[in-house]
Motif scaffolding. Structure first.
Motif, PDB file in Angstrom:
ATOM      1  N   THR A  11       3.320  -5.649 -43.133  1.00 23.88           N
ATOM      2  CA  THR A  11       1.969  -5.455 -43.666  1.00 23.88           C
ATOM      3  C   THR A  11       1.948  -4.499 -44.858  1.00 23.88           C
ATOM      4  OG1 THR A  11       1.581  -3.764 -41.989  1.00 23.88           O
ATOM      5  CG2 THR A  11       0.805  -5.994 -41.494  1.00 23.88           C
ATOM      6  N   ALA A  12       3.019  -3.754 -45.053  1.00 25.93           N
ATOM      7  CA  ALA A  12       3.096  -2.862 -46.208  1.00 25.93           C
ATOM      8  C   ALA A  12       2.992  -3.656 -47.510  1.00 25.93           C
ATOM      9  CB  ALA A  12       4.396  -2.062 -46.183  1.00 25.93           C
ATOM     10  N   PHE A  13       3.494  -4.879 -47.508  1.00 33.11           N
ATOM     11  CA  PHE A  13       3.412  -5.702 -48.711  1.00 33.11           C
ATOM     12  C   PHE A  13       1.970  -6.133 -48.977  1.00 33.11           C
ATOM     13  CE2 PHE A  13       7.859  -6.015 -47.648  1.00 33.11           C
ATOM     14  CZ  PHE A  13       8.469  -5.897 -48.880  1.00 33.11           C
ATOM     15  N   ALA A  14       1.236  -6.458 -47.926  1.00 32.53           N
ATOM     16  CA  ALA A  14      -0.174  -6.805 -48.093  1.00 32.53           C
ATOM     17  C   ALA A  14      -0.962  -5.596 -48.574  1.00 32.53           C
ATOM     18  CB  ALA A  14      -0.748  -7.339 -46.780  1.00 32.53           C
ATOM     19  N   PHE A  15      -0.623  -4.421 -48.064  1.00 30.28           N
ATOM     20  CA  PHE A  15      -1.259  -3.183 -48.503  1.00 30.28           C
ATOM     21  C   PHE A  15      -0.989  -2.955 -49.993  1.00 30.28           C
ATOM     22  CE2 PHE A  15      -1.314   1.488 -48.964  1.00 30.28           C
ATOM     23  CZ  PHE A  15      -2.604   1.745 -48.544  1.00 30.28           C
ATOM     24  N   ALA A  16       0.265  -3.151 -50.406  1.00 25.52           N
ATOM     25  CA  ALA A  16       0.619  -2.999 -51.828  1.00 25.52           C
ATOM     26  C   ALA A  16      -0.150  -4.008 -52.678  1.00 25.52           C
ATOM     27  CB  ALA A  16       2.123  -3.185 -52.012  1.00 25.52           C
ATOM     28  N   LEU A  17      -0.256  -5.224 -52.183  1.00 24.36           N
ATOM     29  CA  LEU A  17      -0.986  -6.258 -52.909  1.00 24.36           C
ATOM     30  C   LEU A  17      -2.447  -5.877 -53.102  1.00 24.36           C
ATOM     31  CD1 LEU A  17      -0.820  -9.187 -54.076  1.00 24.36           C
ATOM     32  CD2 LEU A  17      -1.603  -9.945 -51.842  1.00 24.36           C
ATOM     33  N   SER A  18      -3.063  -5.353 -52.058  1.00 19.93           N
ATOM     34  CA  SER A  18      -4.483  -5.000 -52.157  1.00 19.93           C
ATOM     35  C   SER A  18      -4.726  -3.877 -53.155  1.00 19.93           C
ATOM     36  CB  SER A  18      -5.035  -4.609 -50.784  1.00 19.93           C
ATOM     37  OG  SER A  18      -4.480  -3.390 -50.351  1.00 19.93           O
TER      38      SER A  18
END
Length: 127
Positions: A11-18
């Motif tokens: 989920t860190a990647f989704a956080f970075a994306l947001s």
């Protein structure tokens, strides 16, 4: 399950994306989108295919596609398109329009524009 197929905290990647909104840095966006695509694909291949470790809504993906079109970056558009399909979504009219715009504004991509228009008509029933 294969070891290392999905990172411990995907989920860190989704956080970075947001936090990359309004999606103006195409090079960084391409890296993150490709990483998320790989994680989701690997989780489907090696894990439970019913659950994606990363949830991204279609509106966000449409915004990324629009950003790719504004930046004349068809590579980011294609990577996002792959992610859309891997997540189980169907490309929307907005996605098709963004890809067509990205192809039109890219150097020597006319053949891709026609292929996209054909798919838009045949697959999605749009046009």
């Amino acid at each position: 399950a294969a070891t290392g197929a999905v990172p411990r905290y995907p989920t860190a990647f989704a956080f970075a994306l947001s936090h990359m909104f309004p999606f103006t840095d195409a090079k960084k966006m391409l890296v993150v989108v490709e990483a998320i695509h790989t994680i989701v694909k690997n989780s489907q291949e090696y894990g439970d295919a019913r659950t994606n470790p990363i949830q991204i809504d279609m509106g966000t993906l449409e915004q990324i596609m629009a950003g790719a079109a504004r930046q004349r970056n068809h590579e980011l558009g294609l990577a996002t398109w792959d992610l859309i399909e891997t997540l189980g979504y169907s490309p929307t009219e907005s996605c098709y329009e963004s890809m067509i715009q990205a192809f039109v504004m890219s150097y020597r991509q006319d053949h891709c524009v026609f292929a996209c228009l054909t798919e838009m008509e045949d697959e999605a029933g749009l046009v």
